[in-house]
Write a protein that holds these residues in place. Structure first.
Motif, PDB file in Angstrom:
ATOM      1  N   ILE A  98       0.481  -0.902  -0.180  1.00  0.00           N
ATOM      2  CA  ILE A  98      -0.093   0.077  -0.128  1.00  0.00           C
ATOM      3  C   ILE A  98       0.717   1.451   0.362  1.00  0.00           C
ATOM      4  O   ILE A  98       0.608   2.376  -0.926  1.00  0.00           O
ATOM      5  CB  ILE A  98      -1.506   0.415   1.042  1.00  0.00           C
ATOM      6  N   LYS A  99       2.052   1.231   0.929  1.00  0.00           N
ATOM      7  CA  LYS A  99       2.813   2.492   0.816  1.00  0.00           C
ATOM      8  C   LYS A  99       3.213   2.830  -0.269  1.00  0.00           C
ATOM      9  O   LYS A  99       3.159   3.511  -0.936  1.00  0.00           O
ATOM     10  CB  LYS A  99       4.002   2.088   1.611  1.00  0.00           C
ATOM     11  N   GLU A 100       3.957   1.834  -1.211  1.00  0.00           N
ATOM     12  CA  GLU A 100       4.660   2.005  -2.443  1.00  0.00           C
ATOM     13  C   GLU A 100       3.532   2.146  -3.084  1.00  0.00           C
ATOM     14  O   GLU A 100       4.540   3.407  -4.497  1.00  0.00           O
ATOM     15  CB  GLU A 100       5.561   1.044  -2.877  1.00  0.00           C
ATOM     16  N   ARG A 101       2.172   2.080  -3.300  1.00  0.00           N
ATOM     17  CA  ARG A 101       1.300   2.117  -4.486  1.00  0.00           C
ATOM     18  C   ARG A 101       0.779   3.605  -4.146  1.00  0.00           C
ATOM     19  O   ARG A 101       0.445   4.339  -5.020  1.00  0.00           O
ATOM     20  CB  ARG A 101       0.037   0.905  -4.762  1.00  0.00           C
ATOM     21  N   THR A 102       0.470   3.927  -3.281  1.00  0.00           N
ATOM     22  CA  THR A 102      -0.125   5.397  -2.489  1.00  0.00           C
ATOM     23  C   THR A 102       1.211   6.359  -3.213  1.00  0.00           C
ATOM     24  O   THR A 102       0.818   7.074  -3.622  1.00  0.00           O
ATOM     25  CB  THR A 102       0.054   5.120  -0.887  1.00  0.00           C
ATOM     26  N   ARG A 103       2.669   5.621  -2.693  1.00  0.00           N
ATOM     27  CA  ARG A 103       3.754   7.307  -3.307  1.00  0.00           C
ATOM     28  C   ARG A 103       4.057   7.153  -4.868  1.00  0.00           C
ATOM     29  O   ARG A 103       3.862   8.523  -5.551  1.00  0.00           O
ATOM     30  CB  ARG A 103       4.946   6.531  -2.607  1.00  0.00           C
ATOM     31  N   LEU A 104       3.599   5.779  -5.201  1.00  0.00           N
ATOM     32  CA  LEU A 104       4.012   6.039  -6.586  1.00  0.00           C
ATOM     33  C   LEU A 104       2.663   6.604  -7.719  1.00  0.00           C
ATOM     34  O   LEU A 104       2.990   8.064  -8.048  1.00  0.00           O
ATOM     35  CB  LEU A 104       3.650   4.938  -7.284  1.00  0.00           C
ATOM     36  N   VAL A 105       1.232   6.938  -6.512  1.00  0.00           N
ATOM     37  CA  VAL A 105       0.303   7.335  -7.256  1.00  0.00           C
ATOM     38  C   VAL A 105      -0.101   9.245  -6.957  1.00  0.00           C
ATOM     39  O   VAL A 105      -0.347   9.623  -7.822  1.00  0.00           O
ATOM     40  CB  VAL A 105      -1.412   6.907  -6.697  1.00  0.00           C
ATOM     41  N   GLU A 106       0.451   8.697  -6.458  1.00  0.00           N
ATOM     42  CA  GLU A 106       0.720  10.348  -5.842  1.00  0.00           C
ATOM     43  C   GLU A 106       1.789  10.996  -6.075  1.00  0.00           C
ATOM     44  O   GLU A 106       1.475  12.586  -6.888  1.00  0.00           O
ATOM     45  CB  GLU A 106       0.731  10.678  -4.266  1.00  0.00           C
ATOM     46  N   ASN A 107       2.392  10.395  -6.484  1.00  0.00           N
ATOM     47  CA  ASN A 107       3.495  11.399  -7.281  1.00  0.00           C
ATOM     48  C   ASN A 107       3.445  11.368  -9.479  1.00  0.00           C
ATOM     49  O   ASN A 107       2.765  12.397  -9.688  1.00  0.00           O
ATOM     50  CB  ASN A 107       4.705  10.440  -7.418  1.00  0.00           C
ATOM     51  N   LEU A 108       2.532  10.650  -9.459  1.00  0.00           N
ATOM     52  CA  LEU A 108       2.467   9.956 -10.891  1.00  0.00           C
ATOM     53  C   LEU A 108       0.943  11.333 -11.587  1.00  0.00           C
ATOM     54  O   LEU A 108       1.001  12.357 -12.266  1.00  0.00           O
ATOM     55  CB  LEU A 108       1.284   9.012 -11.683  1.00  0.00           C
ATOM     56  N   ARG A 109       0.029  11.996 -10.216  1.00  0.00           N
ATOM     57  CA  ARG A 109      -1.200  12.486 -10.022  1.00  0.00           C
ATOM     58  C   ARG A 109      -0.638  13.788 -10.321  1.00  0.00           C
ATOM     59  O   ARG A 109      -1.165  14.979 -10.839  1.00  0.00           O
ATOM     60  CB  ARG A 109      -2.188  12.430  -9.396  1.00  0.00           C
ATOM     61  N   GLN A 110       0.676  14.187 -10.246  1.00  0.00           N
ATOM     62  CA  GLN A 110       1.264  15.208  -9.913  1.00  0.00           C
ATOM     63  C   GLN A 110       1.661  15.678 -12.029  1.00  0.00           C
ATOM     64  O   GLN A 110       2.455  16.561 -12.390  1.00  0.00           O
ATOM     65  CB  GLN A 110       2.538  15.676  -8.896  1.00  0.00           C
ATOM     66  N   LEU A 111       1.964  14.892 -12.062  1.00  0.00           N
ATOM     67  CA  LEU A 111       2.775  14.819 -13.920  1.00  0.00           C
ATOM     68  C   LEU A 111       2.389  15.246 -14.757  1.00  0.00           C
ATOM     69  O   LEU A 111       0.804  14.408 -15.589  1.00  0.00           O
ATOM     70  CB  LEU A 111       3.549  13.756 -13.840  1.00  0.00           C
ATOM     71  N   ASP A 112       2.795  15.237 -15.541  1.00  0.00           N
ATOM     72  CA  ASP A 112       1.800  14.992 -17.065  1.00  0.00           C
ATOM     73  C   ASP A 112       2.074  14.355 -17.623  1.00  0.00           C
ATOM     74  O   ASP A 112       3.335  13.261 -17.997  1.00  0.00           O
ATOM     75  CB  ASP A 112       2.877  16.681 -18.364  1.00  0.00           C
ATOM     76  N   LEU A 113       1.022  13.300 -17.794  1.00  0.00           N
ATOM     77  CA  LEU A 113       1.545  12.368 -18.824  1.00  0.00           C
ATOM     78  C   LEU A 113       1.328  11.803 -20.409  1.00  0.00           C
ATOM     79  O   LEU A 113       2.141  10.846 -20.497  1.00  0.00           O
ATOM     80  CB  LEU A 113       0.266  11.178 -18.439  1.00  0.00           C
ATOM     81  N   SER A 114       2.295  13.212 -20.864  1.00  0.00           N
ATOM     82  CA  SER A 114       2.151  12.973 -22.196  1.00  0.00           C
ATOM     83  C   SER A 114       3.295  13.200 -22.096  1.00  0.00           C
ATOM     84  O   SER A 114       4.318  13.298 -22.779  1.00  0.00           O
ATOM     85  CB  SER A 114       1.457  14.150 -23.039  1.00  0.00           C
ATOM     86  N   LYS A 115       4.403  13.220 -21.120  1.00  0.00           N
ATOM     87  CA  LYS A 115       5.553  13.607 -21.377  1.00  0.00           C
ATOM     88  C   LYS A 115       5.963  11.957 -22.655  1.00  0.00           C
ATOM     89  O   LYS A 115       5.967  11.157 -21.317  1.00  0.00           O
ATOM     90  CB  LYS A 115       6.289  13.839 -19.583  1.00  0.00           C
ATOM     91  N   SER A 116       7.108  12.896 -22.324  1.00  0.00           N
ATOM     92  CA  SER A 116       7.770  11.790 -23.653  1.00  0.00           C
ATOM     93  C   SER A 116       9.016  11.402 -22.880  1.00  0.00           C
ATOM     94  O   SER A 116       9.952  11.675 -22.785  1.00  0.00           O
ATOM     95  CB  SER A 116       6.931  11.462 -25.524  1.00  0.00           C
TER      96      SER A 116
END
Length: 149
Positions: A98-116
């Motif tokens: 849960i800790k690893e997934r939460t850390r990953l998701v929280e970080n991804l939510r702040q990013l531009d997912l179109s970044k190549s």
């Protein structure tokens, strides 16, 4: 909110649901020659950590990443299975996952997912990579849910 990133929370939701109760069977192979449920959970936890710590920084920078070899995959999977059966409790495994997934998701939510970025000379973006992670989750969620947990 990004719907693609939000899909990754389904894994965390599953882990929260199974946390209660007794789960002795979680340390038994799901079938002959297969991992245990605990090893499957640890497997995803290790991949989340790898994505967050080893891949994501270069992806954010638009960098070029090496592909993951079959040997690398095998080594990480063996490490995950060993960790799952090292004597650690299922609750510690679930909390770590849960800790690893939460850390990953929280970080991804702040990013531009179109970044190549580039992997093995091929252009990708974070959105397609996250979709692949979600498909990996689904594979294991279906596997675990078919087993009744």
């Amino acid at each position: 909110m990004n719907p693609i990133v939000d899909q990754l929370t389904q894994w965390k939701d599953y882990l929260e649901r199974i946390k209660e109760g007794t789960h002795k069977e979680f340390f038994q192979p799901i079938s002959e020659g297969k991992w245990s449920k605990a090893a499957i959970i640890t497997h995803i936890m290790f991949w989340d950590r790898f994505f967050y710590e080893e891949r994501l920084p270069s992806m954010i920078e638009g960098g070029s990443l090496a592909g993951i070899t079959a040997e690398d995959v095998e080594e990480m999977n063996k490490d995950a299975e060993s960790y799952a059966h090292s004597g650690i409790s299922l609750y510690e495994i679930i909390d770590g996952a849960i800790k690893e997934r939460t850390r990953l998701v929280e970080n991804l939510r702040q990013l531009d997912l179109s970044k190549s970025f580039i992997i093995n000379g091929n252009q990708h973006n974070l959105e397609s990579y996250v979709k692949g992670e979600y498909e990996h989750d689904l594979h294991h969620l279906i596997q675990l849910k078919e087993l009744g947990k």
